[in-house]
Design an enzyme around this catalytic site. Sequence first.
Site, mmCIF file in Angstrom:
data_model
loop_
_atom_site.group_PDB
_atom_site.id
_atom_site.type_symbol
_atom_site.label_atom_id
_atom_site.label_comp_id
_atom_site.label_asym_id
_atom_site.label_seq_id
_atom_site.Cartn_x
_atom_site.Cartn_y
_atom_site.Cartn_z
ATOM 1 N N LYS A 48 12.062 3.489 4.618
ATOM 2 C CA LYS A 48 13.190 2.700 5.091
ATOM 3 C C LYS A 48 14.051 2.232 3.926
ATOM 4 O O LYS A 48 15.212 1.887 4.091
ATOM 5 C CB LYS A 48 12.702 1.503 5.886
ATOM 6 C CG LYS A 48 11.826 0.583 5.072
ATOM 7 C CD LYS A 48 11.209 -0.502 5.903
ATOM 8 C CE LYS A 48 10.141 -1.182 5.084
ATOM 9 N NZ LYS A 48 8.896 -1.358 5.776
ATOM 10 N N LYS A 57 7.217 -3.612 -5.977
ATOM 11 C CA LYS A 57 8.220 -4.403 -5.282
ATOM 12 C C LYS A 57 8.805 -5.490 -6.161
ATOM 13 O O LYS A 57 10.001 -5.784 -6.087
ATOM 14 C CB LYS A 57 7.625 -5.023 -4.004
ATOM 15 C CG LYS A 57 7.403 -4.012 -2.896
ATOM 16 C CD LYS A 57 7.156 -4.686 -1.556
ATOM 17 C CE LYS A 57 6.948 -3.630 -0.467
ATOM 18 N NZ LYS A 57 6.579 -4.219 0.820
ATOM 19 N N LYS A 114 8.872 10.166 -0.483
ATOM 20 C CA LYS A 114 8.421 10.008 0.897
ATOM 21 C C LYS A 114 9.529 9.387 1.749
ATOM 22 O O LYS A 114 10.380 8.648 1.239
ATOM 23 C CB LYS A 114 7.107 9.221 0.970
ATOM 24 C CG LYS A 114 7.206 7.743 0.795
ATOM 25 C CD LYS A 114 5.855 7.095 1.115
ATOM 26 C CE LYS A 114 6.116 5.616 1.365
ATOM 27 N NZ LYS A 114 5.027 4.900 1.964
HETATM 28 P P1 AMP Z 1 6.173 0.723 5.774
HETATM 29 O O1 AMP Z 1 7.146 0.492 6.876
HETATM 30 O O2 AMP Z 1 6.683 1.518 4.639
HETATM 31 O O3 AMP Z 1 5.484 -0.542 5.365
HETATM 32 O O4 AMP Z 1 5.026 1.628 6.396
HETATM 33 C C1 AMP Z 1 4.341 1.333 7.604
HETATM 34 C C2 AMP Z 1 3.209 2.332 7.783
HETATM 35 O O5 AMP Z 1 3.712 3.668 7.839
HETATM 36 C C3 AMP Z 1 2.205 2.308 6.634
HETATM 37 O O6 AMP Z 1 0.898 2.477 7.153
HETATM 38 C C4 AMP Z 1 2.606 3.472 5.770
HETATM 39 O O7 AMP Z 1 1.564 3.983 5.050
HETATM 40 C C5 AMP Z 1 3.144 4.475 6.792
HETATM 41 N N1 AMP Z 1 4.229 5.283 6.221
HETATM 42 C C6 AMP Z 1 5.421 4.835 5.774
HETATM 43 N N2 AMP Z 1 6.196 5.853 5.330
HETATM 44 C C7 AMP Z 1 5.476 6.982 5.496
HETATM 45 C C8 AMP Z 1 5.710 8.374 5.239
HETATM 46 N N3 AMP Z 1 6.861 8.809 4.733
HETATM 47 N N4 AMP Z 1 4.742 9.258 5.545
HETATM 48 C C9 AMP Z 1 3.578 8.832 6.079
HETATM 49 N N5 AMP Z 1 3.292 7.555 6.350
HETATM 50 C C10 AMP Z 1 4.207 6.624 6.067
#
Ligand code: AMP
Length: 331
Positions: free
Chosen positions: A199, A113, A196
């Site tokens: 957002k 980040k 992956k």
């Molecule tokens: P984030 O909004 O990216 O901080 O992710 C929030 C939660 O969702 C975290 O526990 C991540 O590990 C999970 N997460 C985010 N993107 C993915 C994805 N594409 N596949 C699986 N889990 C995800």
Amino acid sequence: MAKRILSGIQPTSDSFHLGNYLGALKQWVELQEGNDAFYCIVDLHALTGEIDPALLRKRILSSAAQLIALGISPDKSTLFVQSHVAEHNQLGWIMECIAGFGEANRMTQFKDKSAKGGADSARVGLFTYPMLQAADILLYQAHYVPVGEDQRQHIELTRDLATRFNTRFGETFRIPEGYILKSGAKIYDLQEPTNKMSKSSGSAAGVLEIMDTPEANAKKIKSATTDAGREVKFDEKEKPGISNLLTIHAALSGKKIGDLENEFAGKGYGDFKGAVAEVVVEYLRPIRARANELLEDERHLVQILHAGADKARTVASATVAQSYKNLGLVL
Ligand code: AMP
Ligand code: TRP
């Protein structure tokens, strides 16, 4: 035996996406059954990114509404907002005083980040983020922390900090374990199926959002990137796009991937995508409707969150008091 569960999610987008749900939030819902679950909207963590006050407020409320709509029941779990429980900041500081600069500097999420915006513009809060996360977890004496694979390193750090504290100052924290789904947990971008779903993706077309209209999500699935072949077969290396769609279908329909391969044998990608779109749209339709309904009565939604914070504070304040005492602070 009921286990204490703790997890957190940042209110950093208008909508959670399918990766958040299948990788993390679906487990939250499952784990609230028969356990003592604490689920936290980590708004203080969200301050480590760009801060837009009006947007942040909207997103905190929208996150709460979506979590409830996705199945987090305020009666079964303790659902709350991090900034409502000041003990997170109190224990966060203690964790900063336990963590070494070197180990904090090895956190890959910080490196990624901070590299994005140029290392000099990274805020101190982004650096100390994992110590606040450790506090989130340790305050509640959690047995398990359901998270996606990308959080493994932060959980390891949390365990190291808790062990160090306990060894040096006496038994204070339970050593938590990550609860990471091995397969099906990772959902990929529809447009770039080797990245992956995220957002921060370059294009919204690859991200299936819970709050998106059914039409928008159906369109995204129908224009998902696939390979030049015709066979609906799970092969992450040769067919990442199709494999991703199979994962999504299976996770939401409850069917086995092998059965889906058979069902679509001899049919083209168009038919398959149409079926995936229908599964996704019908799954999300009532969830989006319920979230919108909750957002219409903001006062009631905030009341639910305050009630959650009151429950959380009871547990959190006991942990802070014990850690202060063990550190030699005068209570
Ligand atoms: P984030 O909004 O990216 O901080 O992710 C929030 C939660 O969702 C975290 O526990 C991540 O590990 C999970 N997460 C985010 N993107 C993915 C994805 N594409 N596949 C699986 N889990 C995800
Ligand atoms: N860092 C986590 C993420 O990016 C969010 C988070 C903050 C969290 N505090 C937590 C997750 C405590 C689990 C437990 O997904």
